[in-house]
Design an enzyme around this catalytic site. Structure first.
Site, mmCIF file in Angstrom:
data_model
loop_
_atom_site.group_PDB
_atom_site.id
_atom_site.type_symbol
_atom_site.label_atom_id
_atom_site.label_comp_id
_atom_site.label_asym_id
_atom_site.label_seq_id
_atom_site.Cartn_x
_atom_site.Cartn_y
_atom_site.Cartn_z
ATOM 1 C CD GLU A 1 -26.984 13.830 0.087
ATOM 2 O OE1 GLU A 1 -25.836 13.841 0.586
ATOM 3 O OE2 GLU A 1 -27.515 12.819 -0.382
ATOM 4 C CD GLU B 1 -28.142 8.287 3.834
ATOM 5 O OE1 GLU B 1 -27.675 9.452 3.875
ATOM 6 O OE2 GLU B 1 -27.616 7.368 3.178
ATOM 7 C CG ASN C 1 -27.787 9.735 -3.225
ATOM 8 O OD1 ASN C 1 -27.994 10.938 -3.096
ATOM 9 N ND2 ASN C 1 -26.784 9.121 -2.602
ATOM 10 C CD GLU C 2 -23.416 11.771 -2.859
ATOM 11 O OE1 GLU C 2 -22.614 10.917 -2.460
ATOM 12 O OE2 GLU C 2 -23.526 12.911 -2.342
ATOM 13 C CE1 TYR D 1 -23.866 17.035 3.491
ATOM 14 C CE2 TYR D 1 -23.113 15.952 1.493
ATOM 15 C CZ TYR D 1 -24.028 16.072 2.523
ATOM 16 O OH TYR D 1 -25.109 15.234 2.587
ATOM 17 C CD GLN E 1 -28.759 12.421 6.445
ATOM 18 O OE1 GLN E 1 -29.385 11.704 7.198
ATOM 19 N NE2 GLN E 1 -28.001 11.956 5.455
HETATM 20 O O1 AHR Z 1 -25.548 12.847 3.925
HETATM 21 C C1 AHR Z 1 -24.576 11.872 4.081
HETATM 22 C C2 AHR Z 1 -24.138 11.275 2.751
HETATM 23 O O2 AHR Z 1 -23.491 12.240 2.002
HETATM 24 C C3 AHR Z 1 -25.235 10.784 1.846
HETATM 25 O O3 AHR Z 1 -25.635 9.505 2.150
HETATM 26 C C4 AHR Z 1 -24.587 10.814 0.505
HETATM 27 O O4 AHR Z 1 -25.513 11.015 -0.537
HETATM 28 C C5 AHR Z 1 -23.566 11.926 0.625
HETATM 29 O O5 AHR Z 1 -22.324 11.538 0.187
#
Ligand code: AHR
Length: 516
Positions: free
Chosen positions: A320, A48, A195-196, A263, A369
């Site tokens: 992600e 990103e 995205n999101e 995450y 990432q």
């Molecule tokens: O990876 C960091 C961020 O996490 C991304 O930009 C977003 O899609 C997610 O919330």
């Protein structure tokens, strides 16, 4: 003391004082049932416009003294080629829904500057745009995965980007591409529609997004020879309703996949996530527990998808994932720069085992990432570069890409801490097109090595070799002063006894075995 009391005392001591330093587990490999192909795209990466992932990561100052093509850093490219990264997702993330692709084409000095409001409020000079990204993918030998802007972009803008990328003929966008130096279309296929969209991508309800998806996806055309694999912006971790509404409202034929973001937070708390390298065993344990939750998360979303799509045409794409800690002290909080320890390696190994084992539904995933951000494969400091423990795990696991999954069954011993426990061992196995079997094993227990005995039903093999990523402490890491503290090394703890495979799996280890 009577014999029964002695037995009781032994059991009591083992349970309460962790006396046994070793545990045994028996794994069955059902090679005859190897049918599902593990999509190579499960091993995908995410890059990103965030912190030092693109700028001062992949794309460096022209004056920097490192091998480069244009401004693309070639030592990074070479390292990623060694682990065969299959695809690269770009330009975000949250950034994707603020990105206007036309700002990133044409002569660089004429490209407008913008503020990256999501990530540190820094100036984005648009010097890295469509052509530069696709050049990077071509150098990497990786497929591009582009996320289009739904949050702040228009249907027309997205439609024109697809035309610019993929149309081989005479049209305003194809002509513009040619003017900018690219004659032939790139044939991009992975296409994210936002995205999101439940959060930074527009704060939408799933019902509203499902309608928007259909509208944007309609005009993102499949040009001759360039069919798109359209990807709906999926759920935030446990939001099962998001998946339910999308699956109900978007016909399966109109989407190739639906994403999922999850995450692993060491503390489970977004306010104070925990340090990347300074943590005690309780936090290590919690991280592992939170990371292993990926298995039930995938199962729960898959079960909803099965209701609407029993033939499993639509993929679940975890585009992600990774460990998210507090940033390194003294670094910009908006840049999400964190170190990467043995703990990250164990999360990577466990998560990839989970994805492999669910490859009937999970067809793509993107670690967040690639460079200098979150659970990165590579960290840089000016001209220096280091490969993280996570990188070395991807190196071990690359053997599974495109191979057929071999179902496993076993009961893992527990890793116990206080009154809590999680499975200590996880694994996956596959057979490649040459008939070579690979098994990847993870032992999360920081104190106990584990003896594994494996019945290889229906397999003929003559020997075993292996590689390992391990370190004495879960918070060991590779620093710029000591970049090779944790690397992939040859593993001698596996042997063939009759047709049984016996493995001594060290504490805190990720192991890859090859049976020939
Ligand atoms: O990876 C960091 C961020 O996490 C991304 O930009 C977003 O899609 C997610 O919330």
């Amino acid at each position: 003391m009577k014999k029964t009391s002695l037995v009781f005392l032994f059991v009591y001591l083992c349970t309460n004082f962790n006396l046994s330093a070793q545990t045994a587990v028996s794994i069955n490999l059902n090679a005859a049932n190897a049918k599902t192909v593990i999509s190579k795209d499960i091993y995908g990466q995410f890059s990103e416009h965030l912190g030092r992932c693109i700028y001062d990561g992949f794309w460096v100052d022209p004056a920097m003294n490192v091998p480069k093509k244009d401004r693309i850093r070639l030592d990074i490219v070479d390292a990623l080629k060694k682990i065969n990264i299959p695809n690269l997702r770009w330009p975000g993330g949250c950034f994707a829904d603020e990105y206007h692709w036309r700002d990133g084409i044409g002569p660089r000095e004429q490209r407008p500057k913008m503020v990256n409001t999501n990530w540190g409020g820094v100036v984005e000079d648009n010097s890295f745009g469509t052509h530069e990204f696709l050049e990077l993918c071509s150098l990497l030998g990786a497929e591009p995965y582009i996320a289009g802007n739904v949050g702040s972009g228009t249907v027309e803008e997205m439609a024109k980007w697809v035309e610019y990328l993929n149309f081989d003929g005479v049209s305003p966008m194809a002509n513009l591409r040619k003017q900018n130096g690219r004659e032939k279309p790139w044939k991009v296929s992975f296409w994210g529609v936002g995205n999101e969209s439940w959060g930074c991508g527009g704060n939408m309800t799933p019902e509203y997004y499902a309608d928007l998806y259909k509208r944007y996806a309609t005009y993102a055309r499949n040009y001759p020879g360039s069919p798109l694999k359209k990807i709906a912006s999926g759920a935030n971790s446990w939001d099962l309703n998001w998946t339910e509404v999308l699956m109900k409202n978007i016909p399966a034929r109109d989407m190739w996949g639906i994403s999922l973001h999850y995450y692993t937070l060491p503390t489970g708390n977004w306010g104070k996530k925990g340090s990347a390298t300074v943590f005690a065993e309780q936090e290590y344990f919690n991280t592992m527990k939170n990371g292993l939750a990926m298995d039930s998360l995938v199962k729960k979303h898959s079960a909803i998808m099965d209701k609407y799509d029993p033939g499993k045409k639509v993929g679940l794409l975890v585009d992600e994932w990774g460990v998210w800690t507090d940033v390194e002290p003294g670094t910009n909080p908006g840049f999400l720069y964190q170190q990467n320890s043995m703990r990250d390696a164990l999360i990577a190994g466990s998560t990839l085992n989970i994805f492999n084992n669910h490859s009937d539904r999970v067809r793509l995933a993107s670690l967040a990432q690639t460079v200098n951000v979150l659970q990165a494969l590579i960290l840089t400091e000016k001209e220096k570069i280091l490969l993280t423990p996570t990188y070395h795990v991807f190196d071990l696991y690359k053997v599974h890409m495109g191979a057929k999954l071999i179902p496993l069954d076993f009961i893992s011993p527990d890793y116990v801490l206080g009154d809590q426990k999680i499975p200590a061992v996880n694994a996956s196995a596959s057979v490649d097109s040459n008939g070579v079997v690979h098994i990847t094993l993870v032992n999360l227990d920081p104190k106990k090595k584990i003896s594994i005995n494996t019945a290889l039903n229906g397999l003929k093999w003559s020997g075993v070799t292996g590689r390992i990523v391990t370190s004495p402490k879960f918070n060991d890491f590779n620093s710029f002063a000591n970049p090779n503290k944790i690397v992939a090394a040859s593993f001698k703890g596996a042997k063939k006894t009759g047709n049984q495979l016996k493995v001594e799996l060290p504490a805190l280890s990720v192991v890859e075995l090859e049976l020939k």
